[in-house]
Design an enzyme around this catalytic site. Structure first.
Site, PDB file in Angstrom:
ATOM      1  N   THR A   1      18.425  19.891  11.544  1.00 18.77           N
ATOM      2  CA  THR A   1      17.885  19.499  12.844  1.00 18.77           C
ATOM      3  C   THR A   1      18.701  18.398  13.519  1.00 18.77           C
ATOM      4  OG1 THR A   1      16.414  17.831  11.878  1.00 18.77           O
ATOM      5  CG2 THR A   1      15.560  20.079  12.064  1.00 18.77           C
TER       6      THR A   1
ATOM      7  N   HIS B   1      26.155  15.043   3.456  1.00 21.79           N
ATOM      8  CA  HIS B   1      25.218  16.067   3.004  1.00 21.79           C
ATOM      9  C   HIS B   1      25.907  17.418   2.849  1.00 21.79           C
ATOM     10  CE1 HIS B   1      21.156  14.006   4.159  1.00 21.79           C
ATOM     11  NE2 HIS B   1      21.975  13.202   3.526  1.00 21.79           N
TER      12      HIS B   1
ATOM     13  N   GLY C   1      16.680   8.661  -1.137  1.00 26.30           N
ATOM     14  CA  GLY C   1      17.065   9.744  -2.028  1.00 26.30           C
ATOM     15  C   GLY C   1      16.265  11.009  -1.806  1.00 26.30           C
TER      16      GLY C   1
END
Length: 206
Positions: A38, A53, A12
């Protein structure tokens, strides 16, 4: 403000780091909010994770990609902006092995990785950029037998030490819960002082 957020896989930590970046950005409403990615989103599990994400972030976020050279992407960040760098682990693995597996190549890459991070931290402090850096806890099991893996973990820990010394806030995430190891308000080390020892000159521990 510089914050270092670490944690295990699927702990998390990315969510905690995103919330920290949003809170910092709320204090800098005129600045941009950047996601410094990245990862190389190619296919398979990594592509799925990147997509998850991305779906979590709204239109306030602007994305920069830096699989190896952080400073090239960093030049687009303005004074007073907020940046979430996710994650140091992937970036370091890509940078440390980019020039080959030979010892001299790896040592040169390690020096460059350390110096890139030190320069980024110094510039964030100088230009009042709020920076949140995410990385993985990879050194909490028995030492690996493979020498190359041991070397990589050692170099990653050098980066973690530099970051933790220079950060205003250090957080470890366990099962979604943020544990404050260096609460905001404690005086961080000067970036130049944090890079002033033997390892700070970018010398590999190998």
């Amino acid at each position: 403000m510089i914050a270092f957020v670490s944690g295990g896989v699927r702990s998390g930590k990315s969510h905690v780091a995103e919330q920290a970046a949003l809170a910092l950005h709320a204090d800098k409403p005129r600045g941009q909010l950047w996601y410094l990615a990245t990862a190389r989103a190619e296919e398979g599990e990594m592509a799925t994770r990147v997509a998850r994400h991305q779906a979590r972030r709204d239109s306030r976020w602007h994305t920069l990609e830096a699989p190896q050279d952080l400073l090239v992407a960093w030049r687009q960040v303005g004074t007073g902006d907020t940046v979430l760098l996710d994650c140091l682990t992937l970036w370091s693995s890509q940078r440390l092995f980019a020039d080959g597996l030979e010892r001299d190549a790896r040592r040169g890459a390690a020096r460059d990785a350390f110096n890139q991070l030190a320069a980024l931290l110094a510039d964030a402090r100088r230009r009042d950029i709020a920076l949140v850096v995410v990385s993985n806890d990879l050194n909490e099991e028995l030492p690996p037998k493979d020498a190359l893996v041991r070397w990589y973990l050692s170099e990653l820990q050098r980066l973690h030490l530099l970051l933790a010394r220079c950060a205003d806030r250090v957080v470890e995430v366990v099962a979604g819960q943020a544990i404050e190891w260096k609460p905001a308000g404690e005086r961080p080390a000067d970036v130049r002082a944090g890079a002033g020892n033997r390892l700070g000159r970018g010398e590999s521990s190998e």
